[in-house]
Design an enzyme around this catalytic site. Sequence first.
Site, mmCIF file in Angstrom:
data_model
loop_
_atom_site.group_PDB
_atom_site.id
_atom_site.type_symbol
_atom_site.label_atom_id
_atom_site.label_comp_id
_atom_site.label_asym_id
_atom_site.label_seq_id
_atom_site.Cartn_x
_atom_site.Cartn_y
_atom_site.Cartn_z
ATOM 1 N N ASP A 263 0.758 -1.182 -0.147
ATOM 2 C CA ASP A 263 -0.046 -0.115 0.125
ATOM 3 C C ASP A 263 0.768 1.048 -0.127
ATOM 4 O O ASP A 263 1.190 1.992 1.108
ATOM 5 C CB ASP A 263 -1.012 0.010 1.143
ATOM 6 C CG ASP A 263 -1.956 0.842 1.104
ATOM 7 O OD1 ASP A 263 -1.955 1.693 0.236
ATOM 8 O OD2 ASP A 263 -2.790 1.112 1.930
ATOM 9 N N HIS A 357 -3.819 3.779 -10.507
ATOM 10 C CA HIS A 357 -4.001 4.290 -9.124
ATOM 11 C C HIS A 357 -2.528 5.087 -8.976
ATOM 12 O O HIS A 357 -2.398 6.318 -8.349
ATOM 13 C CB HIS A 357 -4.306 3.519 -8.096
ATOM 14 C CG HIS A 357 -4.585 4.370 -6.590
ATOM 15 N ND1 HIS A 357 -5.468 5.046 -6.300
ATOM 16 C CD2 HIS A 357 -3.714 4.024 -5.680
ATOM 17 C CE1 HIS A 357 -5.198 5.483 -5.028
ATOM 18 N NE2 HIS A 357 -4.241 5.055 -4.720
#
Length: 449
Positions: A263, A357
């Site tokens: 992440d 992203h």
Amino acid sequence: MTDQSAPKNTSRSTRASRSSGGSVPAAGSGSASAVPEPRATDAATGAGISRRRLLGTAGASGLVLGAAGAAIGYTAAPAGATPLTALGSDRAVFHVKHQPGITEGLQSSGHLVAFDLTAGSGRKEAAALLRRWSGTAERLMAGEPAAHGDTGVARDAGPSSLTITFGFGRSFFDRTGLAQQRPAALEPLPAFSSDRLDKARSDGDLWVQIGANDALVAFHALRALQKDAGSAARVRWQMNGFNRSPGATAHPMTARNLMGQVDGTNNPKPKDPDFDQRIFVPGGGRPAWMANGSYAVVRRIRMLLDDWEKLSLPEQENVIGRRKSDGAPLSGGTETTAMDLEKPGQDGTYVVPVNAHARITRPDQNGGAAMLRRPFSYHDGIGPDGTPDAGLLFICWQADPLRGFVPVQRKLDRGDALSPFIRHEASGLFAVPGGAARGEYVGQRLLEG
């Protein structure tokens, strides 16, 4: 969720405290305030043993655990017997330049809680509350019990890297008659297309972030602060989070979220020459009471895991722009390799899709906008239809949210491939003042200035 990783989960609080301008006493050196030491009893001799003495043994001889790395519980023991592990003895410092809980590494357990001042509570009551909270935070972060009515939940544990952080919401300034001291950066966040915000779980007069590497230590702090609130404030909302436990991986690595992705990667680092400029409010600015502080954007982001898990591995990687296995960009290399946004694939399109992203959130794609991400994952149960209520408690820190979070989120709003798989369900923006000097409480320069 952005491509700026949170601090590594295995970072020690002591290292982060040094980067914040604080000094770290050795384990067992005790709190700055003079308080009676809690006593344990040696079952063999009946002699009293302080928790501080138990902490003191950790620095001299760390305990080597088995291959599984499982921690064991500690009860009262003679001095020189079983010491606390390094995990339990790790300690963050309360009196530092920047409040604790910002630059420290990710902790395995966390609680976020917002309070509203009650009817009749104003500036005087708020000052008394912040004084109580600061005193309790200092004691608990040093591994000491709360001054009054301690529940004993954490009596067998060390500080376990406990950090407690306090912030003020926009409404706090109206309720305390301090509207003229409200920072311009606390303007309400704009609406975004992925917002499905629950007002009851958003905003708040006061915000508290609690993190620790032991779940009982974290809960103990949450309960102590709630009791300290007394009649001055009531809980508006509260959320629980978690991260991977320190030592669970063979080597330090960037955390994974509940989608299984590494992440974020390019998080600002304290060693970066412009780190303070990006993350902390400079001294001499306006308002003066925010010097050395930061702004926290808090978002409860639900992950639509059933939809996400229907994607193939290549489809998931194209959504993010990075390999799931190791976080490396699809353009090649390792996790820390610079992403090549112009590299073509065999079909003539970019290897890293234009709506990936990781591409959209890069600082160099957003006018240099950057924020320090320090999230927790959450799981709040499974619905009757089998859908998990799970995702990310997104927390990001920046010197100005209008130059950090807002431009990045606006760009994500216009075409992020991840957007169909997430939903923003709660939101808050809080002004987090600088750390309290010795003899001060957090926010004193605002409330008594």
